[in-house]
Design an enzyme around this catalytic site. Structure first.
Site, PDB file in Angstrom:
ATOM      1  CE1 TYR A  33      68.230  16.371  20.181  1.00 13.82           C
ATOM      2  CE2 TYR A  33      69.216  17.750  18.499  1.00 13.82           C
ATOM      3  CZ  TYR A  33      69.355  16.915  19.588  1.00 13.82           C
ATOM      4  OH  TYR A  33      70.594  16.600  20.063  1.00 13.82           O
ATOM      5  NE  ARG A 100      55.595  20.575  34.983  1.00  9.23           N
ATOM      6  CZ  ARG A 100      55.819  19.571  35.822  1.00  9.23           C
ATOM      7  NH1 ARG A 100      54.834  19.131  36.594  1.00  9.23           N
ATOM      8  NH2 ARG A 100      57.006  18.989  35.895  1.00  9.23           N
ATOM      9  CE  LYS A 147      69.979  14.847  16.566  1.00 12.66           C
ATOM     10  NZ  LYS A 147      71.180  14.960  17.373  1.00 12.66           N
ATOM     11  CD  GLU A 179      76.095   9.003  21.949  1.00  8.95           C
ATOM     12  OE1 GLU A 179      76.071   9.170  20.718  1.00  8.95           O
ATOM     13  OE2 GLU A 179      75.068   8.929  22.641  1.00  8.95           O
ATOM     14  CG  LEU A 203      71.880   9.933  17.752  1.00  9.53           C
ATOM     15  CD1 LEU A 203      70.410   9.869  18.171  1.00  9.53           C
ATOM     16  CD2 LEU A 203      72.258  11.374  17.440  1.00  9.53           C
TER      17      LEU A 203
HETATM   18  N1  PLP Z   1      75.801  11.479  19.438  1.00 11.21           N
HETATM   19  C1  PLP Z   1      75.122  12.493  20.011  1.00 11.21           C
HETATM   20  C2  PLP Z   1      74.793  12.401  21.464  1.00 11.21           C
HETATM   21  C3  PLP Z   1      74.725  13.601  19.248  1.00 11.21           C
HETATM   22  O1  PLP Z   1      74.023  14.609  19.831  1.00 11.21           O
HETATM   23  C4  PLP Z   1      75.076  13.644  17.875  1.00 11.21           C
HETATM   24  C5  PLP Z   1      74.690  14.777  17.043  1.00 11.21           C
HETATM   25  O2  PLP Z   1      74.002  15.674  17.435  1.00 11.21           O
HETATM   26  C6  PLP Z   1      75.796  12.583  17.324  1.00 11.21           C
HETATM   27  C7  PLP Z   1      76.131  11.506  18.139  1.00 11.21           C
HETATM   28  C8  PLP Z   1      76.189  12.595  15.882  1.00 11.21           C
HETATM   29  O3  PLP Z   1      75.080  12.347  15.062  1.00 11.21           O
HETATM   30  P1  PLP Z   1      75.003  12.887  13.570  1.00 11.21           P
HETATM   31  O4  PLP Z   1      76.216  12.374  12.859  1.00 11.21           O
HETATM   32  O5  PLP Z   1      73.758  12.297  13.040  1.00 11.21           O
HETATM   33  O6  PLP Z   1      74.974  14.370  13.646  1.00 11.21           O
END
Ligand code: PLP
Length: 280
Positions: A33, A100, A147, A179, A203
């Site tokens: 997503y 499934r 993501k 993070e 991410l």
């Molecule tokens: N880390 C995670 C786990 C996230 O879900 C998100 C945003 O949804 C971010 C970092 C920040 O990413 P972005 O700046 O692209 O929104």
């Protein structure tokens, strides 16, 4: 106009947007997503978000139904139909509908979903006073750069943080801060901005990249290296970056105060430059 839904190339009111029970996104979390927001009605960093969507899809071997150019047109069209002052666009791609079985279906017709809703910014008081975060063990899988819609660990973490009165959960893996559940984490130590390097533990945040670019432009030294939990506790400043939080000061980690207990000067300067860059 009500909130907007979009399923497999067709716009409709969100309440009419449906996906079958056997969709692999529902059954397995087999999908990826993106979340994109607007400023002054225009999607922010659209190319970067769509490039990451492509990377995430490729990483799970999911064929793309639309090119980035087609997506860009759909996103802009959805924002126009929604007609909000500011919009939050959610895109989800899954490996489609099939009986499934864990292995990929023989022929894959991905499910493509988008929603457009009104974007509400973080409460202004949180921004001026700063927020608290709760640290906890990072129990997620080994490909946090994808993501993925598998967000159970993030959901559990954010709920735990919420119950503890904290704004965000901050993950720690092997004694190092990775993070947040919905954000990237940055600290300021001895004038330098430090954040976990890109890789499979985080991410690659679009806002992270914008913040680092602004910092470098302002002459702030940037170190992309792991942050020890002890270092986090002794940091002069700390903030979160993300599409929904933008650049958000952190003033409490668990029971400890960060720096002076107020949003730090570099954090405030970067938020100011971020805001100014939106007008240009
Ligand atoms: N880390 C995670 C786990 C996230 O879900 C998100 C945003 O949804 C971010 C970092 C920040 O990413 P972005 O700046 O692209 O929104």
């Amino acid at each position: 106009m009500p909130d907007i839904g979009f399923v497999n190339g067709r716009f409709m009111p969100l309440r009419e947007a449906m996906v079958p029970v056997e969709d692999r996104g529902f059954q397995f979390g087999d999908g990826v997503y993106e979340v994109i927001r607007t400023y002054c009605g225009a999607p922010f960093q659209l190319e970067a978000h769509l490039a990451r969507l492509e990377r995430s899809a490729r990483a799970i071997e999911l064929p793309l139904s639309f090119t980035s150019q087609e997506w860009a047109r759909y996103v802009v069209e959805g924002i126009r139909i929604g007609g909000y002052a500011e919009s939050k666009v959610y895109i989800q791609l899954t490996r489609g509908v099939a009986p499934r079985e864990h292995q990929f279906p023989a022929s894959v017709r991905p499910t493509t979903v988008m929603t457009v809703r009104e974007m509400h910014s973080v409460d202004a008081r949180l921004r001026t006073q700063g927020v608290g975060v709760l640290t906890m063990e990072d129990l997620r899988w080994g490909r946090c750069d994808i993501k993925s819609v598998n967000l159970l660990a993030n959901v559990m973490a954010r709920q735990r943080a919420h119950l503890a009165g904290a704004f965000e959960a901050v993950f720690v893996r092997g004694g190092e801060v990775t993070e947040g559940a919905v954000s990237n984490v940055m600290v300021v130590m001895q004038g330098a901005l430090v954040t976990e390097p890109e890789g499979e533990r985080i991410l690659s945040g679009v806002t992270r990249d914008v913040a680092l670019t602004l910092a470098r432009k302002e002459g702030v030294a940037v170190q992309e290296r792991p942050i020890g939990l002890d270092e986090l506790r002794g940091a002069d400043e700390m903030f979160l970056t993300g599409t929904t939080v933008e650049i958000l000061p952190v003033v409490r980690v668990d029971d400890a105060v960060v720096g002076s207990g107020k949003p730090g000067d570099i954090t405030k300067m970067l938020y100011d430059r971020f805001q100014r860059s939106l007008g240009s």
